[in-house]
Design an enzyme around this catalytic site. Structure first.
Site, PDB file in Angstrom:
ATOM      1  N   GLU A  91       0.823  -1.200   0.000  1.00 47.96           N
ATOM      2  CA  GLU A  91       0.000   0.000   0.000  1.00 47.96           C
ATOM      3  C   GLU A  91       0.864   1.260   0.000  1.00 47.96           C
ATOM      4  O   GLU A  91       1.970   1.276   0.541  1.00 47.96           O
ATOM      5  CB  GLU A  91      -0.886   0.032   1.253  1.00 47.96           C
ATOM      6  CG  GLU A  91      -1.848  -1.122   1.353  1.00 47.96           C
ATOM      7  CD  GLU A  91      -2.596  -1.144   2.675  1.00 47.96           C
ATOM      8  OE1 GLU A  91      -3.453  -2.016   2.838  1.00 47.96           O
ATOM      9  OE2 GLU A  91      -2.308  -0.293   3.551  1.00 47.96           O
ATOM     10  N   CYS A 120       3.240  -5.572  15.683  1.00 46.29           N
ATOM     11  CA  CYS A 120       2.592  -4.603  16.570  1.00 46.29           C
ATOM     12  C   CYS A 120       1.089  -4.884  16.612  1.00 46.29           C
ATOM     13  O   CYS A 120       0.441  -5.010  15.569  1.00 46.29           O
ATOM     14  CB  CYS A 120       2.862  -3.182  16.088  1.00 46.29           C
ATOM     15  SG  CYS A 120       4.621  -2.754  16.095  1.00 46.29           S
ATOM     16  N   CYS A 123      -1.625  -2.645  14.727  1.00 44.98           N
ATOM     17  CA  CYS A 123      -1.380  -2.364  13.312  1.00 44.98           C
ATOM     18  C   CYS A 123      -1.879  -3.516  12.443  1.00 44.98           C
ATOM     19  O   CYS A 123      -1.533  -4.678  12.684  1.00 44.98           O
ATOM     20  CB  CYS A 123       0.121  -2.146  13.095  1.00 44.98           C
ATOM     21  SG  CYS A 123       0.594  -1.930  11.371  1.00 44.98           S
ATOM     22  N   GLY A 169       5.967  -2.278   6.746  1.00 45.37           N
ATOM     23  CA  GLY A 169       7.343  -2.712   6.919  1.00 45.37           C
ATOM     24  C   GLY A 169       8.167  -1.839   7.843  1.00 45.37           C
ATOM     25  O   GLY A 169       7.802  -0.705   8.156  1.00 45.37           O
ATOM     26  N   GLU A 170       9.281  -2.396   8.290  1.00 47.29           N
ATOM     27  CA  GLU A 170      10.246  -1.715   9.161  1.00 47.29           C
ATOM     28  C   GLU A 170      11.478  -1.349   8.338  1.00 47.29           C
ATOM     29  O   GLU A 170      12.236  -2.225   7.920  1.00 47.29           O
ATOM     30  CB  GLU A 170      10.619  -2.633  10.331  1.00 47.29           C
ATOM     31  CG  GLU A 170      11.853  -2.248  11.121  1.00 47.29           C
ATOM     32  CD  GLU A 170      11.820  -0.824  11.636  1.00 47.29           C
ATOM     33  OE1 GLU A 170      12.747  -0.062  11.291  1.00 47.29           O
ATOM     34  OE2 GLU A 170      10.869  -0.465  12.358  1.00 47.29           O
ATOM     35  N   SER A 201      10.777   6.267   9.390  1.00 50.01           N
ATOM     36  CA  SER A 201      10.234   5.908  10.699  1.00 50.01           C
ATOM     37  C   SER A 201      10.618   4.481  11.060  1.00 50.01           C
ATOM     38  O   SER A 201      10.485   3.567  10.244  1.00 50.01           O
ATOM     39  CB  SER A 201       8.704   6.042  10.685  1.00 50.01           C
ATOM     40  OG  SER A 201       8.156   5.644  11.923  1.00 50.01           O
ATOM     41  N   ASN A 299      -7.925   5.153  16.178  1.00 51.91           N
ATOM     42  CA  ASN A 299      -9.261   5.121  15.584  1.00 51.91           C
ATOM     43  C   ASN A 299      -9.637   3.669  15.334  1.00 51.91           C
ATOM     44  O   ASN A 299      -9.276   3.102  14.300  1.00 51.91           O
ATOM     45  CB  ASN A 299      -9.284   5.915  14.273  1.00 51.91           C
ATOM     46  CG  ASN A 299     -10.661   5.951  13.650  1.00 51.91           C
ATOM     47  OD1 ASN A 299     -11.657   6.171  14.333  1.00 51.91           O
ATOM     48  ND2 ASN A 299     -10.731   5.730  12.352  1.00 51.91           N
ATOM     49  N   CYS A 342      -2.235   1.893   8.029  1.00 53.57           N
ATOM     50  CA  CYS A 342      -1.329   0.926   7.409  1.00 53.57           C
ATOM     51  C   CYS A 342      -1.901  -0.486   7.403  1.00 53.57           C
ATOM     52  O   CYS A 342      -2.257  -1.031   8.438  1.00 53.57           O
ATOM     53  CB  CYS A 342       0.004   0.950   8.162  1.00 53.57           C
ATOM     54  SG  CYS A 342       1.232  -0.151   7.482  1.00 53.57           S
TER      55      CYS A 342
END
EC number: 2.1.1.192
Length: 364
Positions: A91, A120, A123, A169-170, A201, A299, A342
């Site tokens: 995405e 996480c 997420c 992704g990280e 990030s 949210n 995400c």
């Protein structure tokens, strides 16, 4: 066949001279067609000879991600579900805002992995698991798709102004391809983004932090979300392998430019990390660094494990931080009506069974 979007400039130059027997300046022409003029085929490269274009087509391809789904929010946020060459789905999101002069500017949120290994619990991407790293060409292909969508081919005055590696992704677990991407983004003959307009990030992985900082290629944001190690373990189980104290210690010596600060992202989860006691702990952490806080209000969607914080708790949390001289900004959530968070769009597509690998994808 070589996917030419996966080549750095130095690699493209070597390819053009060694594989095609072309002079070095030809690489610069091709490079500008790829990244500044967003060429999707070699035939578009009109200042390159037909013979050279034919040889390029024999040995190389230009592979853009294909647009699977586009959703536009009432607030102007646009989300793309993109299919990569192997059928994997990622995405990217375009977030509009107005400059001080009132002109439109767009921030693009980029993915760097297919799925995510961090797990996480708040997420959607974290619940999918990790599939693979994205290549430089796939990462930057998102920018090409965005520019084509926006009709934005003006490097001197672009609509697409800022890039944030805050999608799937990280980044520090795909450091090599992310760094290659950043160099091409910064290249004045490439995509020509200033480092001041790019933010990377991370969940807080120490490995790679210093390399990113010393490169000077982007700003740093840290997805903190927890004021102590216990909560970090609960909501960010994989990231918790890197202890908060060790992370903050690493950030104390993180190389920053003049007036530059680390941005801490902090997602307020109702009853989990949004109390004044959590704000006190957060102050002790953040005050050790040159940092500022972006507060993000959770949210929840149907079936999510967490609740949104109440307006009263949000205000009290923010005011406490300011009272301790910590800069804290409540970040407005956008695209809520199109599942812009995400991983949400991909998750909904998977649930509908329309995103199986290898399915036919429409043209971008």
């Amino acid at each position: 066949m070589t996917d030419i979007l996966n080549l750095t400039y130095e690699e493209l130059e070597a390819f053009m001279t060694a594989e095609l027997g072309e002079p070095r300046f030809r690489a610069r022409q091709v490079w500008q067609w790829l990244w500044q003029k967003c060429a999707r085929s070699f035939d578009e490269m009109t200042n390159v000879s037909k013979a050279t274009r034919a040889r390029l087509a024999e040995k190389a391809v230009i592979t853009w991600p294909e647009v699977e789904t586009v959703q536009k929010s009432a607030d102007g946020t646009t989300k793309f579900l993109l299919r990569l060459a192997d059928g994997a789905l990622v995405e990217t999101v375009l977030i509009p805002s107005a400059s001080r002069e009132g002109t439109l500017r767009i921030t693009q949120c980029l993915s760097c992995q297919v799925g995510c290994a961090m797990g996480c619990t708040f997420c959607s991407t974290g619940t999918m698991g990790f599939e693979r790293n994205m290549t430089m060409g796939e990462i930057l292909g998102q920018v090409l798709v965005a520019r084509a969508h926006l009709g934005d081919s003006r490097p001197d005055h672009p609509i697409l102004r800022n890039l944030v590696f805050m999608g799937m992704g990280e980044p520090l677990l795909n450091l090599n391809e992310v760094m290659r991407s950043l160099r091409t983004l910064n290249d004045e003959f490439g995509l020509s983004f200033s480092p001041r307009r790019i933010t990377v990030s991370t969940c807080g992985i120490e490995k790679g932090l210093r390399e990113l900082g010393e490169s000077g290629l982007a700003f740093l944001a840290v997805s903190l979300h927890a004021p102590n190690q216990e909560i970090r373990k609960r909501i960010m189980p994989k990231a918790a392998h890197w202890h908060l104290d060790d992370l903050i210690t690493a950030l104390e010596s993180y190389p920053l430019k003049t007036r530059e600060r680390v941005t801490f992202e902090y997602l307020l989860l109702g009853g989990v990390n949004d109390g004044i006691e959590h704000a006190r702990e957060l102050v002790r952490l953040v005050s050790r660094t040159k940092g500022k806080l972006n507060l993000i209000v959770y949210n929840p969607a149907e079936g999510d494990p967490y609740d949104a914080p109440t307006p009263e708790r949000i205000l009290a949390f923010e005011q406490y931080l300011w009272s301790k001289n910590i800069t804290a900004i409540i970040r407005k959530s956008k695209g809520q009506d199109i599942k812009a968070a995400c991983g949400q769009l991909k998750a909904s597509e998977l649930q509908r069974g329309t995103a199986s690998a290898g399915a036919d994808a429409p043209e971008a």
